[in-house]
Design a protein around this motif. Structure first.
Motif, PDB file in Angstrom:
ATOM      1  N   GLN A  22       1.059  -1.140   0.073  1.00  0.00           N
ATOM      2  CA  GLN A  22       0.047   0.075   0.212  1.00  0.00           C
ATOM      3  C   GLN A  22       1.017   1.297   0.099  1.00  0.00           C
ATOM      4  O   GLN A  22       0.482   2.261  -0.398  1.00  0.00           O
ATOM      5  CB  GLN A  22      -1.060  -0.053   1.272  1.00  0.00           C
ATOM      6  CG  GLN A  22      -2.123  -0.986   1.070  1.00  0.00           C
ATOM      7  CD  GLN A  22      -2.910  -0.607   0.260  1.00  0.00           C
ATOM      8  OE1 GLN A  22      -3.454   0.350  -0.165  1.00  0.00           O
ATOM      9  NE2 GLN A  22      -3.552  -1.706  -0.498  1.00  0.00           N
ATOM     10  N   GLY A  23       1.946   1.289   0.653  1.00  0.00           N
ATOM     11  CA  GLY A  23       3.008   2.401   0.844  1.00  0.00           C
ATOM     12  C   GLY A  23       3.310   2.695  -0.618  1.00  0.00           C
ATOM     13  O   GLY A  23       3.519   3.785  -1.074  1.00  0.00           O
ATOM     14  N   ALA A  24       3.704   1.743  -1.346  1.00  0.00           N
ATOM     15  CA  ALA A  24       4.397   1.952  -2.558  1.00  0.00           C
ATOM     16  C   ALA A  24       3.318   2.552  -3.597  1.00  0.00           C
ATOM     17  O   ALA A  24       3.236   3.444  -4.556  1.00  0.00           O
ATOM     18  CB  ALA A  24       4.703   0.432  -3.394  1.00  0.00           C
ATOM     19  N   GLN A  25       1.976   1.947  -3.371  1.00  0.00           N
ATOM     20  CA  GLN A  25       0.831   2.674  -4.091  1.00  0.00           C
ATOM     21  C   GLN A  25       0.433   3.934  -3.646  1.00  0.00           C
ATOM     22  O   GLN A  25       0.245   4.980  -4.748  1.00  0.00           O
ATOM     23  CB  GLN A  25      -0.423   1.691  -3.847  1.00  0.00           C
ATOM     24  CG  GLN A  25      -1.585   2.208  -4.935  1.00  0.00           C
ATOM     25  CD  GLN A  25      -2.950   1.217  -4.719  1.00  0.00           C
ATOM     26  OE1 GLN A  25      -2.545   0.095  -4.389  1.00  0.00           O
ATOM     27  NE2 GLN A  25      -4.047   1.619  -4.959  1.00  0.00           N
ATOM     28  N   ARG A  26       0.612   4.570  -2.577  1.00  0.00           N
ATOM     29  CA  ARG A  26       0.362   5.737  -2.033  1.00  0.00           C
ATOM     30  C   ARG A  26       1.216   6.554  -2.379  1.00  0.00           C
ATOM     31  O   ARG A  26       1.501   7.866  -3.132  1.00  0.00           O
ATOM     32  CB  ARG A  26       0.362   5.956  -0.574  1.00  0.00           C
ATOM     33  CG  ARG A  26      -0.068   7.291   0.028  1.00  0.00           C
ATOM     34  CD  ARG A  26       0.077   7.260   1.544  1.00  0.00           C
ATOM     35  NE  ARG A  26       1.455   7.210   2.010  1.00  0.00           N
ATOM     36  CZ  ARG A  26       2.235   8.403   2.015  1.00  0.00           C
ATOM     37  NH1 ARG A  26       1.690   9.429   1.683  1.00  0.00           N
ATOM     38  NH2 ARG A  26       3.342   8.011   2.372  1.00  0.00           N
ATOM     39  N   ILE A  27       2.697   6.281  -2.451  1.00  0.00           N
ATOM     40  CA  ILE A  27       3.928   7.148  -2.961  1.00  0.00           C
ATOM     41  C   ILE A  27       4.081   7.410  -4.264  1.00  0.00           C
ATOM     42  O   ILE A  27       4.377   8.260  -4.631  1.00  0.00           O
ATOM     43  CB  ILE A  27       5.134   6.564  -2.229  1.00  0.00           C
ATOM     44  CG1 ILE A  27       5.060   6.579  -0.462  1.00  0.00           C
ATOM     45  CG2 ILE A  27       6.468   7.261  -2.458  1.00  0.00           C
ATOM     46  CD1 ILE A  27       6.232   6.084   0.140  1.00  0.00           C
ATOM     47  N   LYS A  28       4.027   6.383  -4.926  1.00  0.00           N
ATOM     48  CA  LYS A  28       4.129   6.234  -6.394  1.00  0.00           C
ATOM     49  C   LYS A  28       3.120   6.438  -7.443  1.00  0.00           C
ATOM     50  O   LYS A  28       3.166   6.907  -8.572  1.00  0.00           O
ATOM     51  CB  LYS A  28       5.088   4.954  -6.955  1.00  0.00           C
ATOM     52  CG  LYS A  28       6.472   5.058  -5.944  1.00  0.00           C
ATOM     53  CD  LYS A  28       7.370   4.148  -6.602  1.00  0.00           C
ATOM     54  CE  LYS A  28       8.538   4.068  -5.758  1.00  0.00           C
ATOM     55  NZ  LYS A  28       9.790   3.286  -6.155  1.00  0.00           N
ATOM     56  N   GLY A  29       1.813   6.164  -6.767  1.00  0.00           N
ATOM     57  CA  GLY A  29       0.630   6.417  -7.463  1.00  0.00           C
ATOM     58  C   GLY A  29       0.153   5.009  -8.471  1.00  0.00           C
ATOM     59  O   GLY A  29      -0.974   5.302  -8.840  1.00  0.00           O
ATOM     60  N   TYR A  30       0.934   4.018  -8.428  1.00  0.00           N
ATOM     61  CA  TYR A  30       0.540   2.940  -9.385  1.00  0.00           C
ATOM     62  C   TYR A  30      -0.344   1.842  -8.416  1.00  0.00           C
ATOM     63  O   TYR A  30       0.233   1.645  -7.356  1.00  0.00           O
ATOM     64  CB  TYR A  30       1.835   2.363  -9.917  1.00  0.00           C
ATOM     65  CG  TYR A  30       2.546   3.097 -10.908  1.00  0.00           C
ATOM     66  CD1 TYR A  30       2.000   2.842 -11.973  1.00  0.00           C
ATOM     67  CD2 TYR A  30       3.727   4.064 -10.434  1.00  0.00           C
ATOM     68  CE1 TYR A  30       2.986   3.628 -13.156  1.00  0.00           C
ATOM     69  CE2 TYR A  30       4.420   4.556 -11.370  1.00  0.00           C
ATOM     70  CZ  TYR A  30       4.051   4.276 -12.640  1.00  0.00           C
ATOM     71  OH  TYR A  30       4.802   5.148 -13.637  1.00  0.00           O
TER      72      TYR A  30
END
Length: 640
Positions: A170-178
């Motif tokens: 989820q952190g990757a999705q929040r930070i990078k938008g994908y």
């Protein structure tokens, strides 16, 4: 069958039976075609808790859980063994005491030579410890996955050995938008800037991680929407037991705000350091200027008396005049130092900037020369400011001269103004209120960041030796700060420089009470003047100037001596006291004298502006260095 053969078979059967009974790690027993238990070994007794006499003749389904019996699992296991020649599986079983254990079960059908089913051989192994370890590991893995997935402040994901993404939290999705489906299977270089990809940074990161066991860096990364963020990145290689590279664990943290906050903190610290440095230099400059003013007071006073007494001797007169000019240059230098230290005497009044600039326009144009074009742009709604006219004129002349020097091949200088209302303290200005910004801009050589950072430091100059004192900008800075404004300098190399003087607007009261021009005062009759100064040279020089005017002088080198003499002398008409004295300063002495004789006139002599309180604020001030004419004027004012 012979007796020997029968005996041999019996011995073999007994050995087999002993072997089976000796096995305690496996439950080995026989069941007939209907599932009835017909044999029972020591391992079965240990696992399931039943004695042989308790279990023989019982159906083997009693070891199954109630749920499995209801689902028909015991019979299905036998049917599978008959149909496929073997049944193997794992599941929960029940001991005599009702506790459950996890076991691995093998059931083999037993047939006679004719193929008739005689029963089944059943082997059970207790795998409870292994099952619990697996469950614990599984639970741990699930918790870890949940933990990783729930982390939103860090982008945590795995890479295959070739750099392609295999998972996404989820952190990757929040930070990078994908979303996960958009990036899993893609190469992680997708998040790098084009310039970093061209420089081979993604591959270098993986190679460094493999070679050194870890890669860590701070760099710019790109989100799905194309915006950039500053990231702290860690890449760890994951190796198998055989040394095979399984992939990489990658953790990315968005540190854009933290980096900006750190930058602001560093800038604030630098500004504080600069302010402390300037304050220290200002105190030093003010102290030097004060002492230097005392020396100049002595020099100018003595030169003035000598000039009067040499008569018409042209050679001596020329020498005295030359010495006086040198001393006056020293006065100008000390005034600049005091301006930087914000300790100069200012005569603030309401000033119309367009009129002020117009008044010095002739001097400006003659100073700038024909190659420099001067343009003025004054806003129509401009309001007056509170300033010292002479100092403001000097500041404008200084800035214009600096602009001219920055344009050796000619150029354009624009003097402009605008009025602004500041509603909060988020700006560089000291407090809310109305300000006038007087700007002097040029299109000259400009300054780089290093030069600009030091431009307002005292004695800093880029001009050649003998072509500048380095006090011009620092003087303007101190002067404007003393007015309650700000001096802001902006510059870019090869583009030009803009100097902004932010000056507080004049109040309504100041507009209603404009400054009155001073007129020369007539000489005063002979007086008895007490002069107090801890500097004996200044004391002597001032006494000589007063005696030359016909006054009687009483000298004191301290406040205590002055009070003692004042009580003895009955006819002291006037007191001139220095402000900065040890033990008892001029203000304290004035209060003590007023307590003894309230009506006696007192003049405060000072080398720089000082904060006064009470009635001392109403006393006449004599600024050092002073001339005989200054003494005449201030005495006339005090004796009114």
């Amino acid at each position: 069958m012979s007796d020997n053969q029968s005996k041999t078979n019996a011995i073999e059967e007994m050995r087999f039976r002993l072997l089976i009974d000796a096995v305690v790690d496996y439950a080995i027993y026989m069941i007939d075609p209907d599932g009835i238990i017909t044999s029972w070994n020591a391992g079965a007794k240990r696992f399931k808790g039943y004695e042989e006499k308790e279990i023989l003749g019982q159906h083997f389904s009693r070891f199954y859980t109630e749920e499995d019996r209801s689902a028909g699992l015991p019979q299905r296991a036998l049917d599978t063994a008959i149909r496929e020649g073997r049944f193997e599986g794992e599941g929960w079983r029940v001991r005599k005491d009702g506790t459950h254990f996890w076991c691995h079960v093998v059931i083999d059908p037993i047939r006679d030579p004719a193929g008739n089913l005689l029963g089944f051989a059943k082997i059970t192994r207790d795998l409870t410890d292994r099952k619990m370890a697996e469950e614990t590991l599984k639970q741990s893995e699930q918790q870890f996955r949940l933990l990783v997935q729930s982390v939103t402040d860090y982008a945590i994901y795995m890479l295959a050995p070739d750099g392609r993404l295999t998972n996404w939290n989820q952190g990757a999705q929040r930070i990078k938008g994908y979303r996960p489906e958009e990036v899993i299977g893609q190469h992680f270089s997708l998040f790098y800037t084009p310039e970093d990809r061209e420089a081979g940074e993604p591959q270098r990161a993986l190679e460094t991680a493999m070679r050194e066991g870890r890669f860590e860096n701070r760099a710019w990364r790109v989100r799905k929407d194309g915006t950039r963020f500053f990231a702290h990145v860690v890449v760890d290689p994951i190796w198998g037991d055989t040394g095979t590279l399984l992939g990489f664990a990658k953790i990315t943290r968005d540190i854009t705000e933290a980096t900006q906050a750190q930058k602001v903190l560093e800038q604030t610290r630098e500004a504080l350091f600069q302010a402390q440095k300037m304050q220290a230099i200002g105190q030093l400059s003010g102290g030097i200027a004060h002492d230097f003013n005392n020396l100049l007071t002595v020099i100018l006073g003595n030169l003035e008396i000598v000039r009067k007494r040499v008569g018409d001797n042209p050679k001596v007169t020329r020498l005295v005049d030359n010495a006086t000019q040198g001393a006056l240059r020293g006065v100008s230098l000390t005034q600049r130092m005091l301006a930087f230290a914000r300790r100069q005497e200012l005569k603030s009044e309401s000033v119309e900037i367009p009129a002020l600039v117009e008044g010095i326009s002739g001097l400006l144009r003659s100073s700038l020369g024909p190659s420099v074009q001067l343009e003025t742009r004054f806003s129509p709604d401009l309001v007056p400011v509170m300033a010292d006219v002479n100092q403001l004129e000097l500041a404008v002349l200084n800035l214009a001269t600096n602009a001219r020097d920055a344009m050796p091949n000619g150029g354009k200088i624009v003097i402009s103004t605008r009025t602004e209302d500041v509603c909060d303290q988020s700006t560089l200005l000291p407090e809310p209120g109305r300000y006038v910004c007087l700007s002097v801009a040029d299109n000259g050589e400009g300054m780089d960041e290093v030069t600009l950072a030091s431009a307002m430091d005292p004695f800093f100059t880029t001009k050649g030796v003998g072509k500048g004192t380095g006090l011009g900008l620092s003087m303007i800075h101190g002067f404007i700060e003393q007015l309650g404004g700000r001096f802001i300098l902006k510059s870019q190399k090869d583009i030009g420089t803009v100097a902004e003087l932010w000056i507080p607007a004049a109040t309504t009261a100041a507009l209603n009470h404009p400054a009155v021009s001073e007129v020369a005062a007539p000489p005063v009759a002979q007086l008895c003047v007490m002069v107090v100064d801890d500097d004996s040279l200044v004391l002597t020089s001032t006494g000589l100037l007063l005696e030359d005017l016909g006054h009687r002088v009483i000298s004191a080198v301290s406040g205590a001596q002055a009070l003692e003499l004042f009580e003895r002398e009955q006819h002291v008409d006037l007191v001139i006291t220095d402000m900065a004295m040890p033990q008892m300063n001029g203000e304290q002495l004035a209060n003590a004298i007023r307590a003894l004789k309230p009506d006696v006139p007192i003049i405060l002599a000072t080398g720089y502006a000082e904060r006064l309180e009470g009635f001392a604020t109403t006393l006449p001030r004599l600024s050092k260095p002073y001339t005989q004419l200054n003494l005449v004027e201030v005495i006339a004012l005090a004796m009114k």
